[in-house]
Design a protein around this motif. Structure first.
Motif, PDB file in Angstrom:
ATOM      1  N   LEU A   1      -7.432  -8.085  10.902  1.00  0.00           N
ATOM      2  CA  LEU A   1      -6.045  -7.735  11.177  1.00  0.00           C
ATOM      3  C   LEU A   1      -5.705  -8.057  12.622  1.00  0.00           C
ATOM      4  O   LEU A   1      -6.579  -8.046  13.494  1.00  0.00           O
ATOM      5  CB  LEU A   1      -5.819  -6.241  10.922  1.00  0.00           C
ATOM      6  CG  LEU A   1      -6.059  -5.812   9.484  1.00  0.00           C
ATOM      7  CD1 LEU A   1      -7.398  -5.118   9.384  1.00  0.00           C
ATOM      8  CD2 LEU A   1      -4.967  -4.912   9.024  1.00  0.00           C
TER       9      LEU A   1
ATOM     10  N   CYS B   1      -2.306  -7.149  15.248  1.00  0.00           N
ATOM     11  CA  CYS B   1      -0.980  -6.567  15.427  1.00  0.00           C
ATOM     12  C   CYS B   1      -0.051  -7.600  16.064  1.00  0.00           C
ATOM     13  O   CYS B   1      -0.367  -8.141  17.122  1.00  0.00           O
ATOM     14  CB  CYS B   1      -1.056  -5.322  16.310  1.00  0.00           C
ATOM     15  SG  CYS B   1       0.574  -4.607  16.623  1.00  0.00           S
TER      16      CYS B   1
ATOM     17  N   LEU C   1      -6.759  -0.072   2.994  1.00  0.00           N
ATOM     18  CA  LEU C   1      -5.423  -0.446   3.468  1.00  0.00           C
ATOM     19  C   LEU C   1      -4.383  -0.297   2.362  1.00  0.00           C
ATOM     20  O   LEU C   1      -4.720  -0.372   1.178  1.00  0.00           O
ATOM     21  CB  LEU C   1      -5.442  -1.906   3.944  1.00  0.00           C
ATOM     22  CG  LEU C   1      -6.358  -2.203   5.123  1.00  0.00           C
ATOM     23  CD1 LEU C   1      -6.455  -3.702   5.343  1.00  0.00           C
ATOM     24  CD2 LEU C   1      -5.871  -1.500   6.373  1.00  0.00           C
ATOM     25  N   PRO C   2      -3.115  -0.141   2.743  1.00  0.00           N
ATOM     26  CA  PRO C   2      -2.048  -0.080   1.738  1.00  0.00           C
ATOM     27  C   PRO C   2      -1.793  -1.463   1.130  1.00  0.00           C
ATOM     28  O   PRO C   2      -2.324  -2.469   1.608  1.00  0.00           O
ATOM     29  CB  PRO C   2      -0.838   0.403   2.540  1.00  0.00           C
ATOM     30  CG  PRO C   2      -1.126   0.038   3.948  1.00  0.00           C
ATOM     31  CD  PRO C   2      -2.617   0.057   4.096  1.00  0.00           C
TER      32      PRO C   2
ATOM     33  N   SER D   1       0.086  -4.983   0.280  1.00  0.00           N
ATOM     34  CA  SER D   1       0.608  -5.938   1.262  1.00  0.00           C
ATOM     35  C   SER D   1       2.091  -5.750   1.583  1.00  0.00           C
ATOM     36  O   SER D   1       2.535  -6.053   2.683  1.00  0.00           O
ATOM     37  CB  SER D   1       0.356  -7.372   0.798  1.00  0.00           C
ATOM     38  OG  SER D   1       1.005  -7.634  -0.419  1.00  0.00           O
TER      39      SER D   1
ATOM     40  N   ASP E   1       3.657  -2.765   1.531  1.00  0.00           N
ATOM     41  CA  ASP E   1       3.876  -1.418   2.066  1.00  0.00           C
ATOM     42  C   ASP E   1       3.892  -1.429   3.595  1.00  0.00           C
ATOM     43  O   ASP E   1       3.302  -2.305   4.226  1.00  0.00           O
ATOM     44  CB  ASP E   1       2.792  -0.456   1.588  1.00  0.00           C
ATOM     45  CG  ASP E   1       2.870  -0.181   0.095  1.00  0.00           C
ATOM     46  OD1 ASP E   1       3.897  -0.517  -0.527  1.00  0.00           O
ATOM     47  OD2 ASP E   1       1.886   0.363  -0.443  1.00  0.00           O
TER      48      ASP E   1
ATOM     49  N   PHE F   1       2.888  -0.410   7.340  1.00  0.00           N
ATOM     50  CA  PHE F   1       1.640  -0.085   8.017  1.00  0.00           C
ATOM     51  C   PHE F   1       1.963   0.136   9.485  1.00  0.00           C
ATOM     52  O   PHE F   1       2.873  -0.486  10.028  1.00  0.00           O
ATOM     53  CB  PHE F   1       0.636  -1.236   7.851  1.00  0.00           C
ATOM     54  CG  PHE F   1      -0.696  -0.968   8.475  1.00  0.00           C
ATOM     55  CD1 PHE F   1      -1.592  -0.095   7.892  1.00  0.00           C
ATOM     56  CD2 PHE F   1      -1.061  -1.599   9.652  1.00  0.00           C
ATOM     57  CE1 PHE F   1      -2.835   0.159   8.470  1.00  0.00           C
ATOM     58  CE2 PHE F   1      -2.294  -1.368  10.241  1.00  0.00           C
ATOM     59  CZ  PHE F   1      -3.183  -0.487   9.646  1.00  0.00           C
TER      60      PHE F   1
ATOM     61  N   CYS G   1       0.384   0.194  13.370  1.00  0.00           N
ATOM     62  CA  CYS G   1      -0.729  -0.200  14.233  1.00  0.00           C
ATOM     63  C   CYS G   1      -1.364   1.053  14.846  1.00  0.00           C
ATOM     64  O   CYS G   1      -0.648   1.889  15.396  1.00  0.00           O
ATOM     65  CB  CYS G   1      -0.235  -1.129  15.339  1.00  0.00           C
ATOM     66  SG  CYS G   1      -1.497  -1.545  16.568  1.00  0.00           S
TER      67      CYS G   1
ATOM     68  N   SER H   1       5.481  -0.642  13.426  1.00  0.00           N
ATOM     69  CA  SER H   1       5.583  -0.513  11.971  1.00  0.00           C
ATOM     70  C   SER H   1       6.094  -1.816  11.377  1.00  0.00           C
ATOM     71  O   SER H   1       7.171  -2.284  11.742  1.00  0.00           O
ATOM     72  CB  SER H   1       6.538   0.616  11.607  1.00  0.00           C
ATOM     73  OG  SER H   1       6.055   1.835  12.110  1.00  0.00           O
TER      74      SER H   1
ATOM     75  N   ARG I   1       5.379  -4.581   7.569  1.00  0.00           N
ATOM     76  CA  ARG I   1       4.709  -4.709   6.280  1.00  0.00           C
ATOM     77  C   ARG I   1       3.232  -5.037   6.526  1.00  0.00           C
ATOM     78  O   ARG I   1       2.887  -5.734   7.467  1.00  0.00           O
ATOM     79  CB  ARG I   1       5.328  -5.833   5.443  1.00  0.00           C
ATOM     80  CG  ARG I   1       6.720  -5.534   4.942  1.00  0.00           C
ATOM     81  CD  ARG I   1       7.281  -6.639   4.055  1.00  0.00           C
ATOM     82  NE  ARG I   1       7.090  -7.968   4.626  1.00  0.00           N
ATOM     83  CZ  ARG I   1       6.347  -8.938   4.068  1.00  0.00           C
ATOM     84  NH1 ARG I   1       5.737  -8.748   2.919  1.00  0.00           N
ATOM     85  NH2 ARG I   1       6.229 -10.102   4.650  1.00  0.00           N
ATOM     86  N   MET I   2       2.365  -4.519   5.692  1.00  0.00           N
ATOM     87  CA  MET I   2       0.930  -4.745   5.837  1.00  0.00           C
ATOM     88  C   MET I   2       0.603  -6.231   5.926  1.00  0.00           C
ATOM     89  O   MET I   2      -0.260  -6.640   6.714  1.00  0.00           O
ATOM     90  CB  MET I   2       0.205  -4.111   4.629  1.00  0.00           C
ATOM     91  CG  MET I   2      -1.295  -4.166   4.690  1.00  0.00           C
ATOM     92  SD  MET I   2      -1.964  -3.059   5.932  1.00  0.00           S
ATOM     93  CE  MET I   2      -2.687  -4.191   7.067  1.00  0.00           C
TER      94      MET I   2
END
Length: 59
Positions: free
Chosen positions: A8, A10, A24-25, A27, A29, A31, A33, A39, A41-42
């Protein structure tokens, strides 16, 4: 047996890390950091397309 991880990154603070896709949620949803709390999307945190595909398959 190797543990599968995804990388990942950020898009806000450029923190990079890796974790298991099952932690992880989905893709689409939201997310947040763990470093700067941005904030998105994943899917936007996935470092590569391959990481995104792994998340979709194993998440």
């Amino acid at each position: 047996m190797d543990k599968t991880t995804v990388q990942l990154l950020c898009p806000e603070c450029t923190k990079d890390w890796q974790t298991a896709p099952g932690e992880l949620p989905e893709s689409a949803d939201m997310f947040h950091c763990p470093n700067c709390h941005a904030s998105r999307r994943m899917a936007e945190f996935m470092r590569t397309d391959r990481d995104l595909q792994t998340l979709k398959q194993l998440g």
